[in-house]
Design a protein around this motif. Sequence first.
Motif, PDB file in Angstrom:
ATOM      1  N   HIS A   1       0.815  -1.213   0.000  1.00  0.00           N
ATOM      2  CA  HIS A   1       0.000   0.000   0.000  1.00  0.00           C
ATOM      3  C   HIS A   1       0.855   1.272   0.000  1.00  0.00           C
ATOM      4  CE1 HIS A   1      -3.686  -2.311   1.787  1.00  0.00           C
ATOM      5  NE2 HIS A   1      -3.438  -2.609   0.512  1.00  0.00           N
ATOM      6  N   LEU A   2       2.103   1.168   0.445  1.00  0.00           N
ATOM      7  CA  LEU A   2       2.974   2.355   0.472  1.00  0.00           C
ATOM      8  C   LEU A   2       3.442   2.776  -0.921  1.00  0.00           C
ATOM      9  CD1 LEU A   2       5.169   1.648   3.635  1.00  0.00           C
ATOM     10  CD2 LEU A   2       3.317   3.307   3.380  1.00  0.00           C
ATOM     11  N   LEU A   3       3.126   1.964  -1.949  1.00  0.00           N
ATOM     12  CA  LEU A   3       3.450   2.376  -3.320  1.00  0.00           C
ATOM     13  C   LEU A   3       2.653   3.601  -3.751  1.00  0.00           C
ATOM     14  CD1 LEU A   3       3.865  -0.855  -5.479  1.00  0.00           C
ATOM     15  CD2 LEU A   3       5.560   0.918  -5.035  1.00  0.00           C
ATOM     16  N   ALA A   4       1.623   3.925  -3.007  1.00  0.00           N
ATOM     17  CA  ALA A   4       0.808   5.093  -3.346  1.00  0.00           C
ATOM     18  C   ALA A   4       1.494   6.408  -2.989  1.00  0.00           C
ATOM     19  CB  ALA A   4      -0.539   5.001  -2.624  1.00  0.00           C
ATOM     20  N   LEU A   5       2.636   6.354  -2.325  1.00  0.00           N
ATOM     21  CA  LEU A   5       3.362   7.589  -1.997  1.00  0.00           C
ATOM     22  C   LEU A   5       3.789   8.295  -3.283  1.00  0.00           C
ATOM     23  CD1 LEU A   5       5.573   6.305   0.967  1.00  0.00           C
ATOM     24  CD2 LEU A   5       3.550   7.770   1.102  1.00  0.00           C
ATOM     25  N   PRO A   6       3.716   9.613  -3.325  1.00  0.00           N
ATOM     26  CA  PRO A   6       3.951  10.323  -4.594  1.00  0.00           C
ATOM     27  C   PRO A   6       5.426  10.533  -4.950  1.00  0.00           C
ATOM     28  CG  PRO A   6       3.328  11.881  -2.883  1.00  0.00           C
ATOM     29  CD  PRO A   6       3.241  10.516  -2.257  1.00  0.00           C
ATOM     30  N   GLU A   7       6.319  10.515  -3.980  1.00  0.00           N
ATOM     31  CA  GLU A   7       7.715  10.833  -4.266  1.00  0.00           C
ATOM     32  C   GLU A   7       8.420   9.659  -4.941  1.00  0.00           C
ATOM     33  OE1 GLU A   7       6.390  11.100  -1.291  1.00  0.00           O
ATOM     34  OE2 GLU A   7       6.164  13.272  -1.011  1.00  0.00           O
TER      35      GLU A   7
END
Length: 472
Positions: A395-401
């Motif tokens: 789910h942390l793949l949704a981070l934009p950087e």
Amino acid sequence: MPRPLTMTPQSLSPSRMTTLGMLLGLLVAFCFTFCLGHQNPNEFALTNLEKSSTKEPEKKETIVEEEMDTEVLEVFQPTHEWQALQPGQAVPAGSHVRLNLQTGAREVKLQHEDKLQNNLKGLKKGKRLDINTNTYTSQDLKSALAKFKEGARRESAKEDEARKAEVKRLFRPIEELKKEFNELNVVIETDMQIMVRLINKFNSSSSSLEEKIAALFDLEYYVHQMDNAQDLLSFGGLQVVINGLNSTEPLVKEYAAFVLGAAFSSNPKVQVEAIEGGALQKLLVILATEQPLTAKKKVLFALCSLLRHFPYAQQQFLKLGGLQVLKGLVQEKSTEVLAVRVITLLYDLVTEKQMFAEEEAELTQDVSPEKLQQYRQVHLLPGLREQGWCEITAHLLALPEHDAREKVLQTLGALLATCRDHYRQDPQLSRTLASLQAEYQALATLELQEGEDKGYLRELLGSIDNLLRELR
């Protein structure tokens, strides 16, 4: 026939021969004197010729000068128009004289004084002087040059004054500095003495909060060096800082963790003493409770420094529920920065254990058997799967950087052997990877057009492609 009478030298007596010789000598001398008296002296004296040749022109020049002095020349009065100058006429000084090539006559006129005055006025106003040797006299040019020099001297004097003022502003007199140095009683301290003084200042009940924070801030600078960190341990300063984690002041906790993180880094001796001193438990308590974000950043930094390359601390971390604490930290709102750091820590721990597993299989002699045994007792991957880190990481793949995505992709790859089944059954992960693949394909194309064959975005695209290939 009678023989002529001749006289031989033998027939003359010596006295008679002497008399004849004297008479002959007198006759020769008389003839020579007579000849000299009737000759021209110039034929025999070269010096006389020179004197006569030099004196004659001098006499002529003297005569000419006398004639010119006696002659009264007519002074011609020129105007502003060209006029012919007759032979024998004199012109006033400063007049403009030229030779007319068509008529062969000399012509004269006055200088343009108005133009000279206008140029001098323009010079005062900063304009360029129009110097024309056919228009101005040497005196005019000398006057203009003098004005240039005068202006240059004024500008140079102003620059010198400005430079002196700037020097006085930047630097103090040497006498004043000497006086201050004499008044100072500077004591040179070793790093050990400085750290003892800082620990005493931090541990003193009379020190204010600002003084304690300043002492910890300065102490962090010294404990970066391995020897200084071990010296801090030798006189009991490390335990004083560890006890600072129990403070009720968030700033004290923050800077105490800052010092500990610097001291733990790649320093096994200090790491062992920290575990025995209860540092791990105190760090986990701070992360599990409500604290300012800045304090949690420093505490997480200290925890990472304590766990890396220290399998015994990793065992204790798992026993104390460290994965559960980190899970709660990642799931908090507005803690994306902490989430990326947690994922980075987990990636380092997983790859570290895999590296030692490979070394154990190769029976390498670089690692002690005791340390290999400790790594065998670190059951990190099963704990990650049980605590739900497969889903959390996806789910942390949704981070934009881009940097955060890179670290998450690395962790997904490291956990692939443990979480493969979960990844394949997660439809959200598949959609996220497909979306990222399309996004980074476009970015990699732009990067390639800019001339970067192996750019950063292309590497991220390669990681996504590899992960999708493994999940098929």
